[in-house]
Design a protein around this motif. Structure first.
Motif, PDB file in Angstrom:
ATOM      1  N   UNK A 219     -16.663  12.626 -14.326  1.00 50.42           N
ATOM      2  CA  UNK A 219     -15.727  11.885 -13.498  1.00 50.42           C
ATOM      3  C   UNK A 219     -14.613  12.795 -13.021  1.00 50.42           C
ATOM      4  N   UNK A 220     -13.662  12.242 -12.314  1.00 44.69           N
ATOM      5  CA  UNK A 220     -12.499  13.010 -11.891  1.00 44.69           C
ATOM      6  C   UNK A 220     -11.483  13.037 -13.028  1.00 44.69           C
ATOM      7  N   UNK A 221     -10.704  14.104 -13.065  1.00 44.41           N
ATOM      8  CA  UNK A 221      -9.785  14.269 -14.188  1.00 44.41           C
ATOM      9  C   UNK A 221      -8.448  13.585 -13.892  1.00 44.41           C
ATOM     10  N   UNK A 222      -8.503  12.230 -13.780  1.00 43.21           N
ATOM     11  CA  UNK A 222      -7.277  11.477 -13.531  1.00 43.21           C
ATOM     12  C   UNK A 222      -7.368  10.089 -14.190  1.00 43.21           C
ATOM     13  N   UNK A 223      -6.266   9.360 -14.146  1.00 46.92           N
ATOM     14  CA  UNK A 223      -6.168   8.048 -14.783  1.00 46.92           C
ATOM     15  C   UNK A 223      -7.188   7.067 -14.215  1.00 46.92           C
ATOM     16  N   UNK A 248     -14.623  12.161 -26.144  1.00 49.87           N
ATOM     17  CA  UNK A 248     -13.754  13.284 -25.807  1.00 49.87           C
ATOM     18  C   UNK A 248     -13.566  13.309 -24.296  1.00 49.87           C
ATOM     19  N   UNK A 249     -12.338  13.072 -23.840  1.00 53.89           N
ATOM     20  CA  UNK A 249     -12.037  13.065 -22.407  1.00 53.89           C
ATOM     21  C   UNK A 249     -11.541  14.438 -21.973  1.00 53.89           C
ATOM     22  N   UNK A 250     -11.882  14.840 -20.750  1.00 49.31           N
ATOM     23  CA  UNK A 250     -11.563  16.177 -20.250  1.00 49.31           C
ATOM     24  C   UNK A 250     -10.069  16.461 -20.210  1.00 49.31           C
ATOM     25  N   UNK A 251      -9.269  15.422 -20.006  1.00 46.81           N
ATOM     26  CA  UNK A 251      -7.821  15.613 -20.108  1.00 46.81           C
ATOM     27  C   UNK A 251      -7.156  14.296 -20.510  1.00 46.81           C
ATOM     28  N   UNK A 255      -8.198  10.116 -20.518  1.00 46.46           N
ATOM     29  CA  UNK A 255      -8.228   9.395 -21.788  1.00 46.46           C
ATOM     30  C   UNK A 255      -7.325   8.162 -21.760  1.00 46.46           C
ATOM     31  N   UNK A 256      -6.147   8.289 -21.152  1.00 42.90           N
ATOM     32  CA  UNK A 256      -5.196   7.176 -21.102  1.00 42.90           C
ATOM     33  C   UNK A 256      -5.713   6.059 -20.199  1.00 42.90           C
ATOM     34  N   UNK A 257      -6.353   6.424 -19.090  1.00 42.54           N
ATOM     35  CA  UNK A 257      -6.982   5.403 -18.236  1.00 42.54           C
ATOM     36  C   UNK A 257      -8.064   4.653 -18.989  1.00 42.54           C
ATOM     37  N   UNK A 260      -6.585   2.157 -21.535  1.00 48.76           N
ATOM     38  CA  UNK A 260      -6.101   0.935 -20.889  1.00 48.76           C
ATOM     39  C   UNK A 260      -7.240  -0.036 -20.601  1.00 48.76           C
ATOM     40  N   UNK A 261      -8.357   0.489 -20.080  1.00 51.22           N
ATOM     41  CA  UNK A 261      -9.493  -0.379 -19.760  1.00 51.22           C
ATOM     42  C   UNK A 261     -10.078  -1.010 -21.016  1.00 51.22           C
ATOM     43  N   UNK A 262     -10.192  -0.230 -22.081  1.00 53.43           N
ATOM     44  CA  UNK A 262     -10.757  -0.747 -23.331  1.00 53.43           C
ATOM     45  C   UNK A 262      -9.837  -1.790 -23.960  1.00 53.43           C
ATOM     46  N   UNK A 263      -8.537  -1.548 -23.892  1.00 51.89           N
ATOM     47  CA  UNK A 263      -7.573  -2.515 -24.445  1.00 51.89           C
ATOM     48  C   UNK A 263      -7.668  -3.849 -23.711  1.00 51.89           C
ATOM     49  N   UNK A 264      -7.882  -3.800 -22.384  1.00 49.83           N
ATOM     50  CA  UNK A 264      -8.009  -5.034 -21.599  1.00 49.83           C
ATOM     51  C   UNK A 264      -9.230  -5.848 -22.021  1.00 49.83           C
ATOM     52  N   UNK A 265     -10.231  -5.159 -22.586  1.00 53.85           N
ATOM     53  CA  UNK A 265     -11.444  -5.839 -23.047  1.00 53.85           C
ATOM     54  C   UNK A 265     -11.386  -6.192 -24.526  1.00 53.85           C
TER      55      UNK A 265
END
Length: 338
Positions: A219-223, A248-251, A255-257, A260-265
């Motif tokens: 993926x892209x390395x952003x939120x 393990x997220x690239x940055x 990881x923070x994005x 957030x998505x997992x917490x919403x679920x």
């Protein structure tokens, strides 16, 4: 040690008295009396300072402080560099402060100015990833190119960078040691050397471990990318209820994005699955739960750059394709399960 303390104090005296011409330094006897140490200790300190090019001895005349030298550094920022990038912001402020303290004059240039450059001996510091075409032009115009990014397809670039391969390996190792048996890497695009090396280190570690499932998701390395990839992670989580999952997220932004998505679920990150990021941006310890991540040794990288620049200024022999890899430290926080 006494010797190191004497050297530190003597350097202060030297810098205070340094001029545009040679300045005579007190004799060994006088310095020994001033510091209340033996002449042997003073002689040893002065020997080191002579080797470092800070003082010089003229036979029959005594010891002199070497005159001030013009210390110029060119700086070229990548056009892709985002001013709000927390790592580069921190790195750049720390670097410019340290260089200024050491008497370096920083000159910021663009590729347009590079074409007109006639000061080939002045080192050029590259900040951010520069494209191949520009690198070739830079190599024609500068004798010394220094980068904190890694370039495998170019020689004649001095590279002082974090050990990205080891980061990938260590992330996988951290999960394996904690009995995770389904390990996922959210990697960045292949065109970024750091992302490619982190993925390679990750793969090399998981492939030698028996009984481990692993997966690579690019993926892209952003939120936003981390948040969107959360859908794939949710599918894996729901299908692998019996597995202990580590991601393990690239940055850190990625990881923070994802967090957030997992917490919403309703997923309890750090209790139902683990996440490790990379770069230790300020938000990493503010997000809930706090993000486990890798922290660059910024001070070590800057110290290596300054030492190299001093060697260039003092005309010491420099290896044009020198490589220095600096380890990153895993900062364990709440997103990593035991």
């Amino acid at each position: 040690m006494i010797k190191e303390k004497i050297k530190e104090e003597l350097l202060k005296i030297i810098e205070k008295n340094r001029k545009e011409d040679y300045v005579k330094l007190s004799s060994e006897r006088e310095l020994a009396q001033t510091f209340n140490v033996s002449r042997t200790t003073i002689r040893s300190v002065m020997k080191e300072l002579i080797e470092e090019g800070i003082i010089v001895q003229f036979q029959g005349k005594g010891t002199y402080i070497v005159p001030k030298k013009e210390k110029h550094v060119y700086v070229l920022n990548s056009t892709d560099l985002k001013t709000e990038d927390p790592f580069y912001s921190k790195f750049f402020v720390a670097l410019t402060n340290r260089l200024t303290e050491r008497g370096f004059s920083l000159n910021f240039i663009s590729m347009d100015k590079v074409i007109k450059n006639r000061n080939r001996d002045i080192p050029l510091l590259l900040v951010g990833l520069i494209n191949d075409e520009s690198i070739e032009k830079l190599k024609e115009k500068f004798q010394y190119l220094i980068s904190i990014e890694q370039y495998f397809n170019h020689d004649k670039i001095i590279q002082i960078s974090v050990d990205d391969y080891k980061i990938g390996w260590s992330a996988a190792e951290a999960f394996i040691k904690r009995k995770h048996n389904y390990i996922i890497h959210l990697c960045g695009p292949e065109r970024y050397t750091a992302a490619r090396l982190r993925k390679l280190g990750f793969l090399d570690r998981v492939k030698i471990e028996e009984g481990i499932k692993y997966e690579i998701i690019e993926g892209k390395m952003n939120y936003k990318s981390g948040y969107e990839l959360g859908e794939k992670i949710l599918d894996i989580f729901n299908n692998e209820r019996k597995s202990k999952i580590g991601i393990f997220a690239a940055n850190d932004w990625m990881a923070i994005g994802l967090i957030q998505r997992l917490k919403e679920s309703g997923i309890l990150v750090g209790k139902e699955l683990s996440i490790i990021g990379c770069d230790d941006i300020p938000l990493a310890k503010e997000v809930v739960p706090n993000l486990t991540t890798f922290k660059w040794d910024v001070e070590k990288i800057i110290s290596e750059i300054i030492e190299l620049l001093d060697d260039i200024i003092n005309k010491k022999k420099i290896i044009s394709n020198k490589r220095v890899l600096v380890s990153a430290k895993l900062i364990i926080r709440e997103t990593l399960m035991n």
